[in-house]
Design a protein around this motif. Sequence first.
Motif, short mmCIF file in Angstrom:
data_model
loop_
_atom_site.label_atom_id
_atom_site.label_comp_id
_atom_site.label_asym_id
_atom_site.label_seq_id
_atom_site.Cartn_x
_atom_site.Cartn_y
_atom_site.Cartn_z
N PRO A 19 0.82 -1.21 0.00
CA PRO A 19 0.00 0.00 0.00
C PRO A 19 0.85 1.25 0.00
O PRO A 19 1.91 1.30 0.63
CB PRO A 19 -0.80 -0.13 1.29
N ALA A 20 0.38 2.27 -0.71
CA ALA A 20 1.12 3.53 -0.76
C ALA A 20 1.29 4.13 0.62
O ALA A 20 2.28 4.80 0.91
CB ALA A 20 0.42 4.51 -1.69
N ALA A 21 0.32 3.87 1.51
CA ALA A 21 0.40 4.41 2.87
C ALA A 21 1.63 3.90 3.61
O ALA A 21 2.13 4.56 4.52
CB ALA A 21 -0.86 4.06 3.65
N ARG A 45 4.75 6.07 4.08
CA ARG A 45 4.76 7.22 4.98
C ARG A 45 5.53 6.90 6.25
O ARG A 45 5.44 5.80 6.80
CB ARG A 45 3.33 7.62 5.35
N ALA A 71 -6.13 2.03 5.62
CA ALA A 71 -4.70 2.22 5.35
C ALA A 71 -3.85 1.39 6.32
O ALA A 71 -2.85 0.78 5.92
CB ALA A 71 -4.34 3.69 5.46
N ALA A 126 -1.17 1.80 -13.04
CA ALA A 126 -1.14 2.27 -11.65
C ALA A 126 -2.00 1.33 -10.81
O ALA A 126 -3.23 1.40 -10.85
CB ALA A 126 -1.66 3.71 -11.56
N VAL A 140 -4.38 -0.48 -8.30
CA VAL A 140 -5.46 0.02 -7.44
C VAL A 140 -6.10 -1.16 -6.72
O VAL A 140 -6.29 -2.23 -7.31
CB VAL A 140 -6.53 0.77 -8.27
N THR A 181 3.86 0.06 -5.41
CA THR A 181 2.80 0.39 -4.45
C THR A 181 1.46 0.53 -5.16
O THR A 181 1.39 0.78 -6.37
CB THR A 181 3.10 1.72 -3.73
N TYR A 182 0.39 0.34 -4.39
CA TYR A 182 -0.96 0.52 -4.89
C TYR A 182 -1.68 1.59 -4.08
O TYR A 182 -1.30 1.89 -2.95
CB TYR A 182 -1.74 -0.80 -4.86
N THR A 183 -2.72 2.14 -4.67
CA THR A 183 -3.58 3.10 -3.96
C THR A 183 -4.91 2.44 -3.66
O THR A 183 -5.32 1.47 -4.32
CB THR A 183 -3.80 4.37 -4.80
N LEU A 184 -5.60 2.97 -2.66
CA LEU A 184 -6.92 2.48 -2.28
C LEU A 184 -8.00 3.40 -2.86
O LEU A 184 -7.87 4.63 -2.81
CB LEU A 184 -7.06 2.44 -0.76
N GLN A 185 -9.05 2.80 -3.40
CA GLN A 185 -10.19 3.55 -3.91
C GLN A 185 -11.47 2.90 -3.42
O GLN A 185 -11.52 1.68 -3.21
CB GLN A 185 -10.18 3.59 -5.44
#
Length: 498
Positions: free
Chosen positions: A216-218, A221, A251, A285, A287, A417-421
């Motif tokens: 995850p992209a989170a 951080r 996240a 990208a 997701v 990394t992936y993003t959440l939608q």
Amino acid sequence: MRSSRFLCWRRVLGGGGVVFALLALPGCSTLPGAPTSAPAWADEAGCHAWLARLDDAVATAQVADAEAERIAGFAGLRVDRTGMALRDEARQSDAAFAAWVQRAAALDDAARAAEIANLPAAALGPAGAVEASARTHDCRHRAVQQLLAPSAQPLRAALLERATVPARYSTAGRALGLYPLVRWPFFAGVQGWQKQHAAEMARWATQPPRLHRVGPAAATRAREQPPPWPPATDALGLPQPTPAHAAQLFAWHAPVFEIEALGSPDRFGALAWPEAGPPRVDTAAPVVYQRLSHTRVGGLWLLQLSYTLWFPERPASSAFDLLAGALDGVVLRLTLDEHGQPLLLDTIHACGCYHLFFPAATLRPRDGGPRFEEWLFAPAPLPPLAPAQRLVVRLASATHYVMGLQTLPRATLAAETYTLQPEEALRSLPTPSGRRSLYGPDGLVAGTERGERVLFWPMGIASAGAMRQWGHHATAFVGQRHFDEADLIDRRFEPARP
């Protein structure tokens, strides 16, 4: 004066003074525009006419949303299996009933928002999407206020009685397919696959293939902090995190995926509609789609976090592969206990197939489950997770089967990394000429049919193997089981003995 262009009839229920109407306009495919004087939907009869016209336009355009069930006679409200399970709680107090109705209204609001967005411009006519949404919202609010009035007790009883969700199994299909006889070879096949899959998982645990890691992209951080707990609960006992709190939970618990990536079918991404053909997956990208839900365990309603990956296809392994086809979704659902800790992970493919359970050490299977149906396949436990660790889910190439669970330090970086939608977005996706839901009015994803449906129809599942919408996942060929059953876990597991 009664118009010759439509037929309208009414029905008064239980002396409560509320009129339920159904109105259809044969040959009419557009909605009326904004009035020049007082709104035509500002009274009860006007609302009935408006909602009926909207339903007619939605049906004509074939853009109905099938996630939650409409409730006969109660336009503006819908129900899912959680709502069906909550009917007894709703009968206990005015506050609980109000929470139940508001939830049913929210289900309808989400469905009609998608339906209106997906209507072609010609069907919307002079009303336009904004005006249509405003009218619908006003009429739904009127219906809710009517049900919350002290004089609406007979209507409340009728509403809760009608708030049901049908099984996603065809009794007629099973009868025609001689289900009582053919279930036995099917059950033997299921047992054979489970035995083979458990052996493959054991092999992966000691000798995994080369894996591509996507996190995850989170996780990139610095100094992630665990989200606060517990969330507030409503009058029905459902945990209801705020949107910001829910985002933190998703996240924090988002897994890392280790995929046996041998080709383009093993890359997941965002869904989109092309000019023609089935939906495509943009793998540029990655997701993951998220959904929040609830389940009842030991009398308590618990929070569930679902993560869904969409792959472009399940490629054919041979010329006779009946399981191959366009799109392949994998759904992973993490149930949190009353302390916010992972209690169980269960997973299916978006066809409802391959339902696996991974319980934490605090759960054990209940004794006495049915022996000759697909009741519980728990091939491995959920590994214990410390706050400094993140769950890792391993997936096989091509089949995208879940092959095992591991843990990694949160500080471990992934190659990608992936993003959440929100999964909600799939109910209205842009197209080259407008908008369209991923799902059809029957809850299935067009173009994802599998050859297995020709052989599996006696099991009573519509288009077995096709991808489908939430609420339509029948997860057992032998017996009956739905992924969104409120008591799915509670019926199969109990607290582990010390």
